[in-house]
Every structure is written in structure tokens, then in C-alpha cells.
Design an enzyme around this catalytic site. Structure first.
Site, mmCIF file in Angstrom:
data_model
loop_
_atom_site.group_PDB
_atom_site.id
_atom_site.type_symbol
_atom_site.label_atom_id
_atom_site.label_comp_id
_atom_site.label_asym_id
_atom_site.label_seq_id
_atom_site.Cartn_x
_atom_site.Cartn_y
_atom_site.Cartn_z
ATOM 1 N N ASP A 153 1.483 12.567 17.859
ATOM 2 C CA ASP A 153 2.901 12.894 18.057
ATOM 3 C C ASP A 153 3.707 12.169 16.983
ATOM 4 O OD1 ASP A 153 5.472 13.673 19.310
ATOM 5 O OD2 ASP A 153 4.176 14.226 20.983
ATOM 6 N N HIS A 188 6.376 17.907 16.076
ATOM 7 C CA HIS A 188 5.948 16.606 16.614
ATOM 8 C C HIS A 188 4.917 15.915 15.722
ATOM 9 C CE1 HIS A 188 8.059 16.330 20.438
ATOM 10 N NE2 HIS A 188 7.779 17.585 20.684
ATOM 11 N N GLU A 238 8.127 22.634 21.415
ATOM 12 C CA GLU A 238 9.390 22.042 20.947
ATOM 13 C C GLU A 238 9.514 21.975 19.427
ATOM 14 O OE1 GLU A 238 10.559 19.053 24.502
ATOM 15 O OE2 GLU A 238 9.084 18.233 23.130
HETATM 16 C C1 ACM Z 1 6.056 18.992 26.593
HETATM 17 O O1 ACM Z 1 6.343 18.368 27.630
HETATM 18 N N1 ACM Z 1 6.829 18.871 25.519
HETATM 19 C C2 ACM Z 1 4.904 19.853 26.507
#
Ligand code: ACM
Ligand code: ZN
Length: 765
Positions: free
Chosen positions: A192, A267, A333
Site C-alpha cells: 500500500d 495505492h 480507490e
Molecule cells: C478497501 O477497503 N479500500 C478495499
């Protein structure tokens, strides 16, 4: 002792023991019959099995080690003994490849299954009867027969080791906990923005640079400043490939498959810190310290072929390491702004005939899927991979509610359910008052226990695509092992029963009784668990013009005490026996009492207002956000005031004005109107700049009766404010309220982006 009394006690004892010991197993088996008597594991007990079967050998090794940890018994193999634990691989048609059949008599335990996995589950059931730690207690297993097998194939827990690095020993402890309750899939979130946690031999910079960030662990996630030039990235860590192999083998011994998540295309600020050329801007940066993304690159450039070569190199090493059928590629996201402003990305879109950035994302994911499939593996991703078109063989992990999972199952794609409610175990479970600071949300043990992974929108054919479900543990706010334990215990046990036990065998009361025994084990092992949600649930229902309130508690054998005058409930307050009628504006406070003691950090509290619009329909010009619908369309006129808990009561609007028209049903004499609003800086929720009020005598022509400007500072962390206007009393049929949308203020992480309006209640007097 009289003879009669002795006989009586002898008769009672076994009954008492069975009752106690059947109360031990989580998840509840499919079929369980208790019989009189006990099998006692001692020095005269051996294990009988076919040594040539490597799976059985491994299972026996696991079991004898577990027994040796709690006692002096060494459990020899295949030795003539008084008492035998016999394990056998058989051909049992109805129990599948994870089921087992167990028969316990005083002399012999017979455990058979079709696979080593079934044998391990049978052994886990036996272990649940034994002490949790080394004591002098006898190792007694009640006589019984069990036939058992799981309802779902994917029984998962997720673990985010990027936001907080979790060392190998704690990962193994997490695996032990999962295994004890027959969970079988660990989704390991290894990449991440804040840390790259897996050694990649070809690219050592990924962990040399990407695994380390400037340490601001002392500050809440969203308050952490970004790294500055010259600061030393001192916080982090990563797993070497040797450590990963060891953890994979440890998990496999316990029937757990580890699904690695190598997040992309968003991410990945940590990867970009190591290789700036992977981003669209190609500027240097350090990994993120927390949730502040301003001016940071966090996406791979989708127009750069070198990015795909890099990803293929990384995935090649990942696939070589992990035997898992599934490889998780994230996909959630992605902020596509960087792609909008990148020449290479725009060029790719032209060349590939992609109409927007969603299709560019889909191009990215499909290209990666092709590579994963070429390696004979399956790709799984978060539900955003549906946007712009789903890759042909993808499995979808549904987290933004169940909608993505439903859509994918209807397209005949496999699905894993992890909806935020109730599968996010990073949310509060018993407060939030009195609990460690968490990311938000509220998922109690009961909500998890009541979860049904097959949505009713699916028919029986489509339902087959639901592989199971998973509890997610994101670690933005989880910075210690004790806190990690607290977040998963005991919600993970409730999920285990959801995923293993047939829906018809689930029983909330029985579960809580069995849980009490597990709590004793947690205490003995020093595991930090949440003892329960002592907050009373306050559930208003308006029927036939009456406002009735139900009060309930999740605690077994507990009582509820309440007050209506704002005072703190005590054992002398009114005891709840049935729905409470609310007849005037009051504050209701309620507490749970267990064993004649008021429990919980503070009473549950709900403010009720009586006013002229109660029960009337609210007509919105712009729709309420699907994420913040409170308890239905008329939440603004139900007499229930919103609290600071953002997940309840509030209707949310983002990027559009709140325009609400309420027909009062008849002409009413009124002299004031108010709109309650919430500000919660951290959650991008701000009070509207101004609220205007209008009234109408015919429901068609409206005239203004006041505009109220927001008096509260935009930087205030939390505020509740009633925008309220008063005027000369008049006869009115309808009212209209307009709250203006606004942008997040300067200095806020969302500066210049749409702020949320949160509103509850419209009060007409
Ligand atoms: C997530 O909670 N962004 C998959
Ligand atoms: Zn680009």
C-alpha cells in the site's frame, strides 16, 4: 455421604460435564450428538494412522505438538496402547474435501475424513475441549459423535500489514486464531502507499526504500504530516522471501491458504518512492506517512509499458512463492486525476480506443489478468474492477456494500463478500466511547453473527458464485498487537460460524454461551478481547402517530435500565420490560446491567423532539447519497436527533444542495423551522454555508421566512448546529429548506473538493 446422595451426584456429574462441554465448539458442527462418558488423553494414549500418508503425518505432528504444549503427554504414534486416537482417510460421500466424521468413546477416538484438511478440522474440534494453556487439569474429551463440513469454501480473514507492519510471529499467532475456528483463507495485504512489505529479489529498492516511512505513529492517521526533505524514514519493515515461505508452510499445516495482495494500479506510493518512473509525474517522493495524499503520486502510469514489465516481474516472484490459486491485485480507490493529466495515459486511451479513465483502469486490470492466467492462477480484485468492464475470468471481492458482488454473481463471476457493514473489523464494535480510536463505523458482534453472505437479490444458480466471505482488518488505526487482538476477538469467531455452520443451525444465544468458554481461553492466553457491546440499542418505531422505542442489549442474561429525564440510569431507574412511549421532547438514557452491576463506559443516549412535521414525508430535489440513508427516507421527520455517530441518523449529500420539501398534511400554525446539521472535519463533513427556509400555504408557491448563515469555524473538529429561523405565527401547508453545498476548506486534505452535508432533523414548531 448417604448412598442415595452419592448416586445422585454420580448421575448429575456427567450430565453437567456434557452440558458444559457441548458449550465449547465454535463454529457449531453440522451434526453433534453427545454421549455419556469421557475419553481422557494421558500417558496411555497413542495416535494410530498410516505413516505413509504425508498429510496425516503432518496433521499428527500438529496435534501432538499442541497437546505437548498444554500437558506432559507425548502421544506416541502407532503404539499398542489402552487408548487410541485413530485417524484415517476414507471415502465419505457427503462431507466434501473439508469435512470430517468424529466418534469419541471412552477407549477410542475415531476421526475420518476424505482429506488431510478434514482430519485437521476434526483435531481442531478435539482441541477446543482441552485447556487453552498448560495446567494440571485432565485432558478430557466428552464422548460424542460429529459429522461436520463447511457451508462456504472461502472462509477468510484479511490482514493489512502495510499501514502497520506486523512481524512474522504475530502473523503466525493470527493464523493460529483463524485455524482454531476453521477459517481457511488469509488475505495478506502486502502493498500500500505507506509500505511495500514483500522482498522482490529483482527490485531490492522496493523494500530498501518502499518499506520505510517517516514515523508519525503517535498521531492519528488523518492528522499525520507528510514526510519532509531530510527526515529519516525510520518506521517499517518487510518479510524476506524465506520468512514468507516459512509463514506459508505454517499456514498450510493449519489448512490456511495465503492469498497475497499486490495492490495496483492505485495505492502504490511506496513502489513509486522506490521507482519514481512508475508514476505519471515521475517525481521523487517518500512513502506516505498516513492519509495525506496532497501532491503525492499513488498510481502507476497506465500508459507506460515499462510499468507492466515491472508488474510482471513482481508477480512472477509472487506466484513462485505463493501456491495460492488466487492472486489479489487490489484495484480499489484509484484516483484517476493523474491519468487525466498524463500524456502517456491519454495516448494509451486513444490507441486502445478507451472512452474514459474507467476503461483505462479496466485495460490495466485485464492486461494483468492475462498474465496471471498465463501462469495458471486466478485473479481476484476489489469491486472497483467492475468499472469500465470486468476482466473475463476475474473474481470480485465486494467491499462497498454487496452491490458489486451481486452484479458480478449475476454475470456468473465468482464473488467473495466483504461488505463494510459488517465485515470491516477495523470499525468500532462496542462504543465508540471507551474503545480505542478506530477508523469509524460500527460493526457489533451481533451484526457479524447475523450476516448472511448470500444476498436475497441472487437466485439459487447465481448464489453458487458466492464463494464465501471475509473479515477485513485495515491497520491505519491499529498500531499494537493488543489492539489487533481486540479488533478481531471475538468478531472473527462470529464470522467463522456464519461461514461454516448451516444457516439453520445458527443460534445467537447458544453462540454467546459457547463464547463465554472461549473468553476463558483468551484470558488464560493473555489475548486482549472485547468483552461485549454493552451499549443499549435504542430503536425508535413510529406507528399510528405514536413514537415507541425498543431497548435491547447484546449481553447474555442482562437487563436494561433507562431514564427519560437526562439522568444517568442506575439499578433504581425504570427497568425495561417493553416498548417505551415517547410523548414529549426528552432525552432517553439507557444502560445494560449484568450481575446487578451497571456495565459499559457510558449510557446509550437518544434525544427525541416532538414537533409539527413528525411522520411527514420528505421530498428531496437531489437524492440522498446511497451511502448515508440513515434509517430510511423520512429520517428527517422521525423525532430522532442525530448524534456524533456518522453512520446512523444522518442523511448525507455530496456536491449538491440539500433541497427538502415537506408537506405538513394539513394547514398548521407554525412560527419556527430548524435544520440540524453536523460538522466532522476528519470525515469531510462540514456545516453548510447557509440554510434558507420557505413556507407555502398551498404547497405550490413558497415565500422566504429566513436565511441563517453558518456561525461555526470551518476548522472545528466536531460540531452539531441547528440552523433555526423564527417568524410571526402563520398558517402553513408546506415548508422548504435549502442547504447550500460547499467545498472542503483550505488546509484540509480534501481542500477544494466537495464537502458532505449531513442533516438530521427538520424541526417545525
Ligand atoms: C478497501 O477497503 N479500500 C478495499
Ligand atoms: Zn500516466
Amino acid at each position: 455421604m448417604s448412598k442415595l446422595k452419592a448416586v445422585f451426584i454420580l448421575m448429575l456429574c456427567p450430565v453437567f460435564l456434557w452440558a458444559k462441554q457441548t458449550e465449547s465448539i465454535i463454529p457449531q458442527p453440522v451434526e453433534l450428538k453427545m454421549k455419556p462418558g469421557l475419553f481422557v488423553i494421558d500417558q496411555n494414549t497413542s495416535v494410530e494412522f498410516d505413516r505413509k500418508h504425508t498429510g496425516l503425518k503432518e496433521a499428527v505432528g500438529f496435534f501432538t505438538k499442541a497437546v505437548a504444549e498444554i500437558s506432559a503427554c507425548t502421544l506416541p504414534a502407532n503404539k499398542k496402547s489402552e487408548k487410541i486416537i485413530a485417524l484415517s482417510i476414507a471415502d465419505l460421500p457427503t462431507i466434501g474435501n473439508e469435512g470430517y466424521v468424529l466418534d469419541v468413546t471412552p477407549e477410542k477416538i475415531n476421526l475420518s475424513a476424505n482429506t488431510k484438511n478434514g482430519i485437521v478440522y476434526g483435531l481442531q474440534t478435539l482441541l477446543q475441549f482441552l485447556p487453552a494453556i498448560r495446567t494440571n487439569a485432565a485432558l478430557e474429551i466428552p464422548c460424542l459423535s460429529i459429522t461436520d463440513y463447511p457451508r462456504f469454501k472461502w472462509r477468510g480473514m484479511h490482514l493489512d500489514v502495510s499501514r502497520h507492519f506486523i512481524g512474522p510471529e504475530v502473523v503466525k499467532q493470527y493464523i493460529d486464531l483463524m485455524a482454531a475456528y476453521k477459517l481457511n483463507t488469509l488475505h495478506w495485504h502486502l502493498v500500500d502507499d505507506t509500505g511495500w512489505r514483500i522482498e522482490i529479489k529483482k527490485y531490492p529498492q522496493l523494500t530498501d526504500i518502499g518499506a520505510w516511512r517517516v514515523d508519525h505513529t503517535d498521531l492519528p492517521w488523518s492528522d499525520r504530516p507528510q514526510a519532509k526533505q531530510g527526515e529519516t524514514p525510520g518506521y517499517g519493515g518487510f518479510y524476506t522471501q524465506e520468512q514468507i515461505k516459512d509463514i506459508i508452510a505454517y499456514a498450510a499445516e493449519r489448512n490456511i491458504t495465503i492469498v497475497p495482495e499486490i495492490e495496483m494500479p492505485g495505492h502504490v506510493a511506496s513502489a513509486i518512492a522506490a521507482f519514481p518512473e512508475l508514476s505519471c509525474t515521475q517525481k521523487t517522493q517518500l512513502p506516505l506517512t498516513g492519509g495525506n495524499y496532497t501532491n503525492m503520486a499513488s498510481n502507476y502510469c497506465a500508459g507506460n509499458d515499462a510499468v507492466f514489465h515491472f508488474i510482471e516481474d513482481v508477480l512472477t516472484e509472487v506466484i513462485d512463492l505463493f501456491p495460492s490459486e488466487y492472486i489479489h491485485i487490489g484495484g480499489d480507490e484509484v484516483n484517476k486525476d493523474a491519468w487525466k493529466h498524463c500524456e502517456r495515459c491519454q495516448e494509451r486511451m486513444k490507441k486502445e480506443n478507451l472512452k474514459d479513465e474507467n476503461e483505462l483502469q479496466s485495460y490495466f486490470i485485464k492486461r494483468v489478468e492475462k498474465f496471471i492466467v498465463s501462469k495458471n492462477r486466478k485473479m481476484i480484485g476489489w469491486d472497483e474492477i467492475l468499472e469500465g468492464g470486468l476482466a473475463p475470468e476475474a473474481t470480485v471481492m465486494s467491499w462497498r456494500g454487496e452491490a458489486g458482488g451481486i452484479e458480478a454473481a449475476k454475470m456468473h463471476h465468482d464473488v467473495v463478500m466483504t461488505p463494510g457493514k459488517p465485515c470491516y473489523f477495523d470499525h468500532y464494535q462496542a462504543g465508540p466511547a471507551g474503545e480505542p480510536l478506530a477508523i469509524g463505523g460500527f460493526n457489533t458482534l451481533k451484526m457479524v453473527y447475523d450476516y448472511e453472505p448470500i444476498p436475497h437479490e441472487l437466485d439459487s444458480d447465481e448464489a453458487k458464485y458466492v464463494l464465501g466471505a471475509q473479515g477485513n482488518v485495515w491497520t491505519e488505526y491499529i498500531t499494537t498487537t493488543a489492539q489487533l487482538e481486540y479488533m478481531v476477538l471475538p468478531r472473527m469467531l462470529a464470522l467463522a460460524e456464519v461461514l461454516w455452520t448451516p444457516a439453520g443451525n445458527k443460534d445467537w444465544t447458544s453462540f454467546r454461551i459457547r463464547l463465554k468458554n472461549q473468553f476463558k481461553g483468551f484470558e488464560q492466553k493473555g489475548l486482549n478481547y472485547c468483552p461485549g457491546n454493552y451499549s443499549v440499542h435504542i430503536t425508535p418505531q413510529s406507528t399510528n402517530g405514536k413514537l415507541l422505542v425498543d431497548l435491547s442489549t447484546e449481553i447474555l442474561d442482562a437487563e436494561v435500565y433507562y431514564t427519560l429525564d437526562g439522568s444517568t440510569p442506575t439499578l433504581e431507574s425504570k427497568k425495561y420490560t417493553g416498548p417505551v412511549e415517547i410523548e414529549s421532547s426528552v432525552i432517553l438514557k439507557a444502560s445494560t446491567a449484568e450481575n446487578h452491576q451497571i456495565k459499559g463506559y457510558q449510557p446509550a443516549e437518544q434525544k427525541f423532539v416532538m414537533h409539527q412535521a413528525i411522520g411527514q414525508a420528505v421530498n428531496y430535489t437531489n437524492p440522498v447519497s446511497k451511502y448515508y440513508q440513515a434509517d430510511g427516507p423520512n429520517s428527517l421527520t422521525d423525532g430522532v436527533r442525530g448524534t456524533e455517530n456518522v453512520g446512523k441518523f444522518w442523511h448525507g449529500f455530496s456536491g449538491e444542495d440539500l433541497v427538502a420539501t415537506i408537506d405538513l398534511g394539513e394547514m398548521k400554525s407554525i412560527k419556527s423551522i430548524a435544520l440540524g446539521c453536523l460538522q466532522k472535519y476528519r470525515d469531510w463533513i462540514f456545516l453548510p454555508g447557509a440554510v434558507s427556509f420557505e413556507v407555502s400555504a398551498d404547497g405550490k408557491e413558497f415565500h422566504p421566512v429566513g436565511t441563517i448563515k453558518n456561525p461555526v469555524d470551518r476548522n472545528t473538529e466536531v460540531a452539531q448546529f441547528d440552523f433555526s429561523t423564527s417568524f410571526a405565527e402563520q398558517q402553513v401547508r408546506a415548508v422548504r429548506i435549502v442547504a447550500k453545498s460547499s467545498l472542503c476548506p483550505e488546509g484540509h486534505p480534501g481542500a477544494g473538493k466537495a464537502a458532505w452535508i449531513f442533516s438530521d432533523e427538520v424541526i417545525v414548531k
